[in-house]
Write an enzyme that holds these catalytic residues in place. Structure first.
Site, mmCIF file in Angstrom:
data_model
loop_
_atom_site.group_PDB
_atom_site.id
_atom_site.type_symbol
_atom_site.label_atom_id
_atom_site.label_comp_id
_atom_site.label_asym_id
_atom_site.label_seq_id
_atom_site.Cartn_x
_atom_site.Cartn_y
_atom_site.Cartn_z
ATOM 1 N N ASN A 9 32.195 61.226 11.653
ATOM 2 C CA ASN A 9 31.516 60.253 11.111
ATOM 3 C C ASN A 9 31.334 60.502 9.543
ATOM 4 O OD1 ASN A 9 30.045 58.098 10.375
ATOM 5 N ND2 ASN A 9 28.144 58.680 11.569
ATOM 6 N N LYS A 11 30.249 58.532 7.423
ATOM 7 C CA LYS A 11 29.113 58.159 6.743
ATOM 8 C C LYS A 11 29.521 57.149 5.397
ATOM 9 C CE LYS A 11 25.987 60.964 9.608
ATOM 10 N NZ LYS A 11 24.825 61.375 9.540
ATOM 11 N N HIS A 98 24.157 53.986 15.786
ATOM 12 C CA HIS A 98 23.849 55.260 15.173
ATOM 13 C C HIS A 98 22.385 55.313 14.723
ATOM 14 C CE1 HIS A 98 23.750 58.595 12.197
ATOM 15 N NE2 HIS A 98 25.059 59.220 12.861
ATOM 16 N N GLU A 100 20.988 56.045 12.058
ATOM 17 C CA GLU A 100 20.693 55.648 10.754
ATOM 18 C C GLU A 100 20.671 54.402 10.707
ATOM 19 O OE1 GLU A 100 23.708 57.955 9.144
ATOM 20 O OE2 GLU A 100 22.491 59.886 9.231
ATOM 21 N N GLU A 170 22.612 62.089 19.933
ATOM 22 C CA GLU A 170 22.266 62.868 18.653
ATOM 23 C C GLU A 170 20.916 62.673 18.261
ATOM 24 O OE1 GLU A 170 26.048 62.245 15.719
ATOM 25 O OE2 GLU A 170 24.644 60.317 15.818
ATOM 26 N N GLY A 176 21.873 66.167 9.818
ATOM 27 C CA GLY A 176 21.963 66.544 8.484
ATOM 28 C C GLY A 176 20.786 67.643 8.128
ATOM 29 N N SER A 216 24.215 68.533 13.210
ATOM 30 C CA SER A 216 24.688 69.628 12.473
ATOM 31 C C SER A 216 25.476 70.471 13.477
ATOM 32 C CB SER A 216 23.207 70.414 12.306
ATOM 33 O OG SER A 216 22.371 69.597 11.522
HETATM 34 P P1 13P Z 1 25.537 65.835 10.921
HETATM 35 O O1 13P Z 1 26.754 66.551 11.465
HETATM 36 O O2 13P Z 1 25.820 66.033 9.255
HETATM 37 O O3 13P Z 1 24.121 66.501 11.070
HETATM 38 O O4 13P Z 1 25.314 64.336 11.216
HETATM 39 C C1 13P Z 1 25.672 64.035 12.568
HETATM 40 C C2 13P Z 1 25.724 62.682 12.708
HETATM 41 O O5 13P Z 1 24.834 61.778 12.367
HETATM 42 C C3 13P Z 1 27.065 62.187 13.217
HETATM 43 O O6 13P Z 1 27.007 60.952 13.501
#
Ligand code: 13P
Length: 253
Positions: A9, A11, A98, A100, A170, A176, A216
């Site tokens: 992803n 983002k 997601h 976010e 997740e 992150g 992560s």
């Molecule tokens: P990270 O791997 O940067 O922690 O992000 C995970 C994520 O949100 C994937 O959709």
């Protein structure tokens, strides 16, 4: 055996030129180094989807996904992208729900159920995300919340539709942050999710649904996470922006 999947992803990252270079690197490295039948998906920002499809061509074993779609089919929704548009580009996957999107864009369970329906109606496979924030885990309510997210987004489906879903767990506190769930935390939640799906859709269907871990995931922890019985691969954020790291994660699956 369930399909192993590693999805990246991206983002809201990369310029077009960076996206093209990263894709070119991945095509080469995957062709040279990746064996087995792990499914590889990359989810770039919307403007790059069409070009990436042609850059990958038919031969490359990397598939493309979108990071979101609208719950509406078409109309006056400025700035939105419909599932039917993704279908017309030949995009096979779409990330839905997601954390976010839930957190910053206040997407609700009802809205996410509509997005899932829109995606399926257009032949797209949803990668449906769930996961708890830190305060919910600290309060011990993570199982309750994640089960509710699954119910709200997926429990209206019939069994055949459920078989087309990929779930991604997740935990928000691991996204992150460099803080990964331990293998026992990941396995525990994946098994809770699979059992919940089994209670609703039957064990046979639940056994078929890939459940990815995200938060992560890095080259040095991927193998351990992916070795858990109910972890069928990963949804990778930051590390999917570095070709070497992403390919090492793919190889761990
Ligand atoms: P990270 O791997 O940067 O922690 O992000 C995970 C994520 O949100 C994937 O959709």
């Amino acid at each position: 055996m369930r399909q192993k999947i590693v999805a990246g992803n991206w983002k809201m990252n990369t310029t077009l030129q960076e996206a093209q270079s990263l894709t070119a690197e991945l095509i080469g490295m995957v062709a040279d180094e990746v064996q087995g039948d792990v499914k590889i998906i990359i989810c770039p920002p919307f403007p790059y989807l069409y070009g990436m499809k042609s850059q990958l061509g038919k031969a490359a074993r990397i598939e493309v996904g979108a990071q979101n779609c609208s719950e509406h089919a078409s109309g006056a929704y400025t700035g939105e992208v419909a599932a039917g548009m993704l279908k017309s580009l030949g995009i096979p996957y779409v990330i839905i729900g997601h954390s976010e999107r839930r957190q910053y864009f206040l997407e609700t369970g009802k809205q996410l159920a509509q997005k899932v329906d829109g995606a399926l109606a257009n032949g797209l496979k949803p990668i449906f995300c769930c996961g708890e924030p830190l305060e919910v885990r600290e309060a011990g309510d993570h199982e309750i919340l994640v089960k509710r997210q699954i119910e709200e987004g997926l429990f209206h489906l019939n069994t055949e539709a459920m078989k087309k879903i990929v779930v991604a767990y997740e935990p928000v506190w691991a996204i992150g942050t460099g803080k990964t769930a331990t293998t026992s935390q990941a396995q525990e939640m994946h098994s809770v999710i699979r059992k919940h799906l089994a209670d609703k859709f039957g064990a046979e269907t639940a056994e078929l649904v890939p459940i990815l871990y995200g938060g992560s995931v890095k080259p040095d922890n991927a193998q351990e996470l992916f070795s858990c019985a109910d972890v069928d691969g990963g949804l990778v954020g930051g590390a999917s922006l570095k070709s070497r790291d992403f390919v090492e994660i793919i190889k761990s699956a």
